[in-house]
Motif scaffolding. Structure first.
Motif, PDB file in Angstrom:
ATOM      1  N   UNK A   1      47.842  56.903  51.856  1.00 54.99           N
ATOM      2  CA  UNK A   1      46.831  57.973  51.918  1.00 54.99           C
ATOM      3  C   UNK A   1      47.191  59.205  52.815  1.00 54.99           C
TER       4      UNK A   1
ATOM      5  N   UNK B   1      47.532  59.291  56.076  1.00 51.29           N
ATOM      6  CA  UNK B   1      46.785  59.172  57.356  1.00 51.29           C
ATOM      7  C   UNK B   1      47.653  58.101  58.257  1.00 51.29           C
TER       8      UNK B   1
ATOM      9  N   UNK C   1      45.804  48.570  52.264  1.00 50.16           N
ATOM     10  CA  UNK C   1      46.847  48.384  51.070  1.00 50.16           C
ATOM     11  C   UNK C   1      47.593  47.319  51.247  1.00 50.16           C
TER      12      UNK C   1
ATOM     13  N   UNK D   1      40.176  51.361  40.195  1.00 49.68           N
ATOM     14  CA  UNK D   1      40.975  52.463  39.972  1.00 49.68           C
ATOM     15  C   UNK D   1      42.405  52.203  39.813  1.00 49.68           C
TER      16      UNK D   1
ATOM     17  N   UNK E   1      46.058  53.597  39.879  1.00 48.92           N
ATOM     18  CA  UNK E   1      46.676  54.878  40.149  1.00 48.92           C
ATOM     19  C   UNK E   1      48.201  54.308  40.403  1.00 48.92           C
TER      20      UNK E   1
ATOM     21  N   UNK F   1      37.344  50.620  44.949  1.00 51.07           N
ATOM     22  CA  UNK F   1      36.487  51.484  45.944  1.00 51.07           C
ATOM     23  C   UNK F   1      35.074  50.818  46.151  1.00 51.07           C
TER      24      UNK F   1
ATOM     25  N   UNK G   1      33.311  55.325  51.351  1.00 49.85           N
ATOM     26  CA  UNK G   1      33.960  54.214  50.355  1.00 49.85           C
ATOM     27  C   UNK G   1      35.009  53.491  51.469  1.00 49.85           C
TER      28      UNK G   1
ATOM     29  N   UNK H   1      38.404  51.711  50.717  1.00 50.80           N
ATOM     30  CA  UNK H   1      39.402  51.622  49.481  1.00 50.80           C
ATOM     31  C   UNK H   1      40.109  50.540  49.848  1.00 50.80           C
TER      32      UNK H   1
ATOM     33  N   UNK I   1      31.374  64.309  50.108  1.00 51.56           N
ATOM     34  CA  UNK I   1      31.684  63.093  50.729  1.00 51.56           C
ATOM     35  C   UNK I   1      33.390  63.170  50.682  1.00 51.56           C
TER      36      UNK I   1
ATOM     37  N   UNK J   1      36.590  61.049  49.505  1.00 50.65           N
ATOM     38  CA  UNK J   1      37.004  60.315  48.570  1.00 50.65           C
ATOM     39  C   UNK J   1      38.618  60.102  48.620  1.00 50.65           C
ATOM     40  N   UNK J   2      39.027  59.013  49.418  1.00 53.47           N
ATOM     41  CA  UNK J   2      40.141  58.752  49.692  1.00 53.47           C
ATOM     42  C   UNK J   2      41.355  58.643  48.504  1.00 53.47           C
ATOM     43  N   UNK J   3      40.472  57.889  47.382  1.00 52.24           N
ATOM     44  CA  UNK J   3      41.356  57.680  46.428  1.00 52.24           C
ATOM     45  C   UNK J   3      42.086  59.129  45.898  1.00 52.24           C
TER      46      UNK J   3
END
Lengths: 299, 274
Positions: free
Chosen positions: A67, A69, A105, A131, A133, A140, A147, A149, B224, B226-228
């Motif tokens: 992500x 980060x 993850x 989800x 992807x 989530x 959230x 994740x 907000x 939403x990391x996804x």
């Protein structure tokens, strides 16, 4: 064998199979990553009483995380798949999901599945969202700062636990300096962790003890203060401090590589740095499937 | 061995049903198996080699279609592996019930593209018709896997009853986008017609701006992170499919949650208000 005046004993470290997994934890800042990782890998020094052995493998820059980060790779090892799954679910649930801004993850793809989000999703009380992807499944889970994740599952790998070497030093200061040099060198390598505090063990153990029901007790043969009292003492003259490094890895090669760079770092300090010798812990070859001979590792 | 290029002999005429013209057949039986296929065109039944010329071309195992203005229906229907390229437009049912492989259309395609799709990848350089990723006619299961990228616009009921997978439309979509959606992700780059997400249960619809009016069954959850979205963006940017008007950094979006009138907890995420 002598390296820089340090005697490398002709013995072997005895290690045993463990099941391991890698998790990638991200957060808004490196400090929050650290907070989650420290909490999650706390009380995970030895399977004797902690259920698993865990530590940070390495910090990850933002361009290496899913992500984008800051993050960290964490390795966890346990004696069975069921125990590993239990420890992963508990530790991620209580220490990562609770930490502000984090995500979790899978760090391994191939191998038996260890539930991650699949085990934690029920915390969402029906508001959780799956989800998919890029061929991977995530959960989530709504939490109070937004959230959480979390990838649905991670994978287990056949790892090796209990790789080790023991540093015999002239005094405590020299022993600590040598151990810390080894820790720094080993932490540069992927695929291996040092689960004990600061990467070092001072209370090495032997199997059993004089008291009934005791699984392990202090390694009397390596206690300098007992040299004069224990007939089978392995503490030579001039040694006041002994420290052990225990290594878990995702493969035999990873443990051997970690031992090699660790012992090399110790030997670099040399006899002039107060290091007398390096040996290893084993049980006479009766317990572990793996034997890491120090002379072969350092060849 | 190279791939095969099929060029239409007579473009003018009724649509041709291309069902069964698949790279798997080429891989299994060679050109002979392909040439002997019977295709329906209008009221007539024709051997494939009577309708198309064969040439070498493209990477091994690839099927390249040159429709030259003819309407080719059902291109890639039921495909499980391999690659099909269409140098022009397609008719209806492109990639319908597809389970694997890749279909690339350099032009536009008609209705029911990717209908009932369960895997693989469809990429359309032009526009797509109605019912993109919806159930096949008479069916109740929309797209259940795979990915669809449309660089132009798409019609009504995009992703209707969709269960899984990803649809990205760079242009506009018509009404009832994601209606009765069960899960999956729809990304729309340039806005949508009325009633997106009607009766949706779960799933995500990403829009550049809020629908006007906001559908009555949706509640505004505000802004907000939403990391996804970062994972979706990475996935689409890697494939060159992230709509150009969408932000290339940040995960903030406004969330409409619904359709509460159907007991749903799906979401419409509005990215440009980040």
């Amino acid at each position: 064998m002598r390296l820089n005046g340090v005697h490398i004993e002709d013995t072997f470290a005895e290690a045993f199979p463990m099941l391991g997994t890698r998790l990638v934890i991200t957060a808004d800042t490196p400090a929050w990553v650290q907070a989650a990782v420290v909490s999650m890998t706390g009380f995970a020094t030895s399977v004797i009483a902690c259920g698993c052995e865990a530590a940070m493998e390495r910090p990850l820059p933002a361009d290496e995380t899913p992500d984008a980060r800051p993050g960290a790779a964490v390795l966890l090892f346990a004696m069975s798949k069921a125990e590993l799954a239990k420890q992963v679910a508990r530790r991620v649930g209580q220490c990562v999901m609770t930490c502000p801004g984090t995500a979790c993850y899978a760090g391994l793809r191939d191998g038996p599945a260890i539930p991650l989000g699949n085990a934690l999703r029920y915390f969402g009380d029906g508001w959780q969202i799956a989800k998919r992807i890029g061929g991977r499944r995530y959960w989530r889970i709504p939490v109070m700062d937004g959230e959480f994740l979390c990838e649905a599952a991670t994978a287990a790998v056949d790892g090796v636990g209990g790789g080790n070497f023991i540093i015999l030093a002239a005094d405590r200061r020299a022993g600590l300096a040598a151990a810390q040099a080894a820790v720094l060198a080993i932490r540069e390598l992927p695929g291996a962790i040092l689960p004990f505090p600061g990467g070092v063990v001072r209370s090495g153990s032997k199997i059993g003890g004089k008291y009934k029901g005791l699984i392990a007790s202090t390694n009397t043969a390596f206690c300098p203060t007992l040299r004069a009292a224990v007939p089978a003492s392995l503490v030579p003259e001039g040694v006041e401090s002994i420290l052990e490094l225990v290594i878990d890895g995702v493969s035999e090669a990873a443990v051997a590589a970690a031992m090699r760079v660790g012992i090399a770092a110790v030997a670099d300090l040399g006899a002039a740095g107060g290091v007398v010798s390096v040996t290893a812990g084993n049980y006479g070859g009766k317990l572990g499937r793996y034997q890491f001979r120090l002379h072969e590792v350092m060849a | 061995m190279s791939g095969v290029v099929l060029t239409i002999r007579e473009p003018a005429g009724p649509p041709i049903d291309m069902t069964g013209v698949l790279p798997e057949r080429l891989a299994e039986g060679g050109r002979k198996a392909l040439a002997g296929l019977t295709l329906v065109r209008g009221r007539g039944r024709h051997r494939l080699d009577a309708l198309f010329t064969f040439q070498d071309g493209g990477p091994p195992g690839t099927l390249i279609l040159r429709p030259g203005g003819a309407v080719l229906d059902g291109v890639g229907t039921g495909m499980t592996a391999g690659d099909i390229g269409v140098e022009g437009d397609c008719g209806a049912y492109a990639a319908s019930a597809m389970r694997g492989g890749t279909l690339t259309i350099e032009g536009s395609c008609g209705a029911f593209a990717a209908a009932g799709m369960a895997g693989g990848s469809l990429r359309v350089a032009g526009d797509a018709g109605d019912f993109l990723g919806a159930p096949l006619a008479g069916g109740t299961r929309g797209m259940s896997g795979g990915s669809v990228v449309v660089m132009g616009d798409a019609g009504d009921r995009v992703g209707e009853r969709m269960r899984r997978g990803l649809i990205a439309v760079h242009g506009r979509v018509g009404s009832l986008c994601g209606a009765r959606m069960i899960a999956g992700t729809i990304v729309v780059g340039a806005g949508c017609g009325p009633d997106p997400g009607q009766a949706m249960r779960r799933g995500s619809i990403l829009l550049p701006r809020a629908p006007e009016p906001v559908p009555s069954g949706f509640s505004d959850g505000g802004m907000n992170d939403w990391l996804f979205l970062e994972l979706v963006r990475k996935e689409l940017i890697d494939g060159g499919a992230w709509p150009s008007g969408f932000p290339t950094a940040g995960t903030r979006a406004r969330r409409l949650i619904g359709d509460r009138s159907a007991g749903g907890i799906g979401e419409v995420l509005i990215l440009s208000e980040a």
